[in-house]
Motif scaffolding. Structure first.
Motif, PDB file in Angstrom:
ATOM      1  N   LEU A 106      -3.036   5.071  12.535  1.00  0.00           N
ATOM      2  CA  LEU A 106      -2.351   3.907  12.009  1.00  0.00           C
ATOM      3  C   LEU A 106      -3.215   3.390  10.869  1.00  0.00           C
ATOM      4  CD1 LEU A 106       0.156   2.171  12.825  1.00  0.00           C
ATOM      5  CD2 LEU A 106      -1.436   0.690  14.037  1.00  0.00           C
ATOM      6  N   ASN A 107      -2.700   3.406   9.659  1.00  0.00           N
ATOM      7  CA  ASN A 107      -3.487   3.040   8.479  1.00  0.00           C
ATOM      8  C   ASN A 107      -4.793   3.821   8.412  1.00  0.00           C
ATOM      9  OD1 ASN A 107      -1.642   1.028   7.625  1.00  0.00           O
ATOM     10  ND2 ASN A 107      -2.451  -0.311   9.221  1.00  0.00           N
ATOM     11  N   VAL A 129       1.579   4.921   6.581  1.00  0.00           N
ATOM     12  CA  VAL A 129       1.177   3.917   7.572  1.00  0.00           C
ATOM     13  C   VAL A 129       0.818   4.658   8.855  1.00  0.00           C
ATOM     14  CG1 VAL A 129       1.821   1.781   8.689  1.00  0.00           C
ATOM     15  CG2 VAL A 129       3.076   2.545   6.689  1.00  0.00           C
ATOM     16  N   ARG A 175       5.723   6.579   5.672  1.00  0.00           N
ATOM     17  CA  ARG A 175       5.168   5.712   4.626  1.00  0.00           C
ATOM     18  C   ARG A 175       5.593   4.273   4.853  1.00  0.00           C
ATOM     19  NH1 ARG A 175       7.209   9.876   2.331  1.00  0.00           N
ATOM     20  NH2 ARG A 175       9.013   8.734   1.540  1.00  0.00           N
ATOM     21  N   ALA A 176       4.841   3.373   4.243  1.00  0.00           N
ATOM     22  CA  ALA A 176       5.144   1.950   4.393  1.00  0.00           C
ATOM     23  C   ALA A 176       6.546   1.654   3.879  1.00  0.00           C
ATOM     24  CB  ALA A 176       4.119   1.124   3.631  1.00  0.00           C
ATOM     25  N   LYS A 232       0.839  -1.198   0.000  1.00  0.00           N
ATOM     26  CA  LYS A 232       0.000   0.000   0.000  1.00  0.00           C
ATOM     27  C   LYS A 232       0.877   1.252   0.000  1.00  0.00           C
ATOM     28  CE  LYS A 232      -2.877   1.249   3.325  1.00  0.00           C
ATOM     29  NZ  LYS A 232      -3.781   1.034   4.441  1.00  0.00           N
ATOM     30  N   GLN A 254       3.363  -4.636  10.894  1.00  0.00           N
ATOM     31  CA  GLN A 254       3.583  -3.747   9.763  1.00  0.00           C
ATOM     32  C   GLN A 254       4.734  -2.805  10.083  1.00  0.00           C
ATOM     33  OE1 GLN A 254      -0.360  -1.941   9.413  1.00  0.00           O
ATOM     34  NE2 GLN A 254       0.236  -1.523   7.297  1.00  0.00           N
ATOM     35  N   GLN A 300      -4.557  -2.915  17.077  1.00  0.00           N
ATOM     36  CA  GLN A 300      -3.584  -1.997  16.477  1.00  0.00           C
ATOM     37  C   GLN A 300      -2.177  -2.278  16.994  1.00  0.00           C
ATOM     38  OE1 GLN A 300      -5.802   1.606  17.522  1.00  0.00           O
ATOM     39  NE2 GLN A 300      -5.984   2.054  15.352  1.00  0.00           N
ATOM     40  N   SER A 319      -0.185  -5.041  15.300  1.00  0.00           N
ATOM     41  CA  SER A 319       0.534  -4.810  14.040  1.00  0.00           C
ATOM     42  C   SER A 319       1.704  -3.832  14.214  1.00  0.00           C
ATOM     43  CB  SER A 319      -0.427  -4.334  12.952  1.00  0.00           C
ATOM     44  OG  SER A 319      -1.308  -3.383  13.451  1.00  0.00           O
TER      45      SER A 319
END
Lengths: 269, 275
Positions: free
Chosen positions: A66-67, A6, A31-32, A2, A171, A83, A86
């Motif tokens: 978060l996301n 994040v 960012r991721a 994605k 993540q 949450q 992750s």
């Protein structure tokens, strides 16, 4: 993967009881897949900022997403525990359960996924045990799985800490001064592992460090925190000596927050 | 930054002896405290009729009493086996029920684990109340409530010990490494899982040691519960004394001594293993 943030932090403030302002209007987007290192002198607010991301510290004002979901708000039936699952976290003092075996410590990272009753009696599915062992293998400690955690060296304990974070299938991994208690060689091993899982697994890593040289060697993005505010935020390659001076500031012994990260607060939470 | 002043050792001792006003005041304060403590002790001695002459005068009577206990009537030893076993059984169940009661109370009374300040305060209050009422008073209450016999003795030990153990547990829990709890919370673990993995392993050795200490204490305590009709060997003790069968009394005391010694020994062996 994605694209997009994040973690999105906006206008974050944190006042601790006693009038200590740990964070002042922090905004940050991660960012991721980023590898972000946070620099700043002790007491600058790095630990507090990290702990706001997984809800160990509740901010006074501002928000952390978060996301796209506010942390700890229980929005869309997403609980704070879900949450936190992750977001893996590793600590300066490792924070392993010293009297338990290494494998049991790693399995702690699977607690969220398992039924309350059986997990409390240390009963985990074979699948989880296998996964925990493979995570230990990843950090090079497979053969230590059945030893007590406190028989390991500091560097090894920190690697167990990383394995515990990895079995969460996170993540993001937050690392609060992960190498500050380690000798230079162990520190390098730990940083190498963090970089490896960032690059191979695409896990976003946010770590606080106070060693500038180490940070410059590993970071792709550096965020400088000073007196609770973000003062520098740029790619590591573009960092100038002036930026460093800006982060650590005119060497004046400031009135620092002693880095207990509002323990009282999470204790009550 | 201003330049720091180096510490200086005075050139002679005389300078040190010259007392400042503050120092004199501190000496006065110390003298007052000592005087006050002495006064409290003298006052309490009067309140309790402490008297050395009376103690000396009483010696012949004591000697007479002891001589009437001799020789101990060993013939009754075989009749003492059952009440002795009952005494240990009372202690065992009393302690075990106390542990069960004390675990939730101790968790709630630990500041770092208690989910809510009101629950914390309530648990503290209950523990204080249980502790302030002694086993014998509980025994009197339960004998009235459920009748004579060992069962009220079990309940008496359970309630008072729960107060003691709960307080110990709470203190042990408050001393754990908070970093471990934080790390487990960060994994998304449930509160109960955090307790099972973060708290229990850290307090387990102390927990076992406290429970064994309490078992030893409760065996001693169970030997006197019979005085108020709550079972055990204490009932034989009081009966023998009321009937002036002092040689029997001597045999019972010997039995108590042997039992307590044995339990203490076994328990300390066990404790040494867990620590």
């Amino acid at each position: 993967m994605k694209i997009g943030a994040v973690i999105k932090i906006s206008g974050l403030n944190k006042d601790f009881p006693g009038g200590v302002r740990a964070l002042r209007g922090v905004s940050l987007e991660v960012r991721a897949g980023e590898f972000l290192l946070m620099l700043g002198s002790s007491g600058a607010g790095k630990s507090t900022l990290l702990r706001c991301i997984n809800g160990l510290v509740a901010p006074t004002s501002g928000r952390v997403e978060l996301n796209g979901v506010p942390v700890g708000a229980g929005v869309k039936n997403i609980s704070l525990r879900e949450q936190r699952k992750s977001v893996g976290m590793i600590f300066q003092q490792f924070n392993l359960v010293r009297r338990l075996r290494v494998l049991d410590n790693v399995l702690c990272g699977r607690l969220y996924y398992n039924p309350l009753l059986s997990s409390c009696f240390n009963i985990f599915p074979q699948r989880d045990v296998q996964f925990a062992l493979s995570c230990l293998e990843r950090v090079g400690l497979r053969e230590k799985a059945y030893q007590r955690a406190d028989t390991l060296s500091g560097g090894q304990q920190q690697r167990v800490g990383i394995a515990r974070a990895l079995v969460q299938q996170p993540q993001v991994i937050l690392a609060d001064e992960p190498v500050a208690s380690l000798d230079p060689k162990s520190a390098r091993t730990v940083m190498d592992i963090l970089r490896e899982i960032n690059q191979q697994d695409g896990i976003t890593v946010i770590a606080s460090l106070h060693d500038v040289d180490l940070a410059l060697e590993y970071a792709r993005r550096v965020v400088g925190v000073r007196e609770g505010a973000v003062v520098v935020d740029k790619a590591a390659v573009k960092l100038t000596p002036k930026d460093i001076e800006n982060i650590y500031g005119g060497a004046k012994e400031q009135e620092v927050y002693d880095g207990t990260y509002g323990r009282l607060e999470y204790v009550r939470a | 930054m201003s330049e720091l002043k180096r510490p200086v050792l005075p050139p002679t001792d005389r300078d040190g002896r010259r007392q400042s006003g503050l120092e004199k005041l501190l000496y006065l304060q110390r003298a007052l405290i000592i005087g006050f403590v002495l006064a409290v002790y003298l006052w309490s001695a009067r309140g309790t009729n402490l008297s050395l002459p009376e103690l000396i005068e009483g010696f012949p009577h004591m000697a007479d009493f002891f001589s009437r206990m001799l020789p101990p009537n060993l013939a009754i030893l075989k009749d003492l086996v059952r009440p002795t076993v009952e005494t240990v059984q009372i202690a065992l169940w009393g302690t075990s029920l106390a542990v069960l009661l004390a675990i939730p109370l101790g968790l709630l009374a630990a500041r770092n684990i208690a989910p809510h300040p009101t629950l914390y305060a309530t648990a503290r209050f209950i523990l204080n109340a249980l502790r302030s009422i002694s086993e014998m008073v509980f025994a009197l209450i339960f004998v009235t409530a459920v009748g004579l016999g060992p069962f009220p003795g079990v309940l008496a030990l359970a309630f008072h010990s729960a107060g003691m153990l709960g307080k110990f547990y709470a203190e042990a829990i408050e001393n754990i490494d908070p970093g471990v709890v934080e790390a487990l919370e960060a994994t998304g673990a449930h509160k109960l899982q955090v307790i099972a993995f973060g708290v229990v392993p850290q307090v387990l050795p102390e927990f076992i040691a406290y429970n064994l200490y309490r078992l030893e204490h409760n065996v001693r305590q169970a030997t006197v519960l019979g005085l108020v009709g709550a079972g055990g060997i204490g009932f034989e003790l009081i009966t023998s004394m009321r009937l002036f069968k002092y040689p029997d009394t001597a045999a019972i005391l010997m039995m108590i001594l042997a039992t307590v010694t044995l339990v203490d020994y076994l328990s300390s062996r066990l404790r040494a293993r867990v620590i």
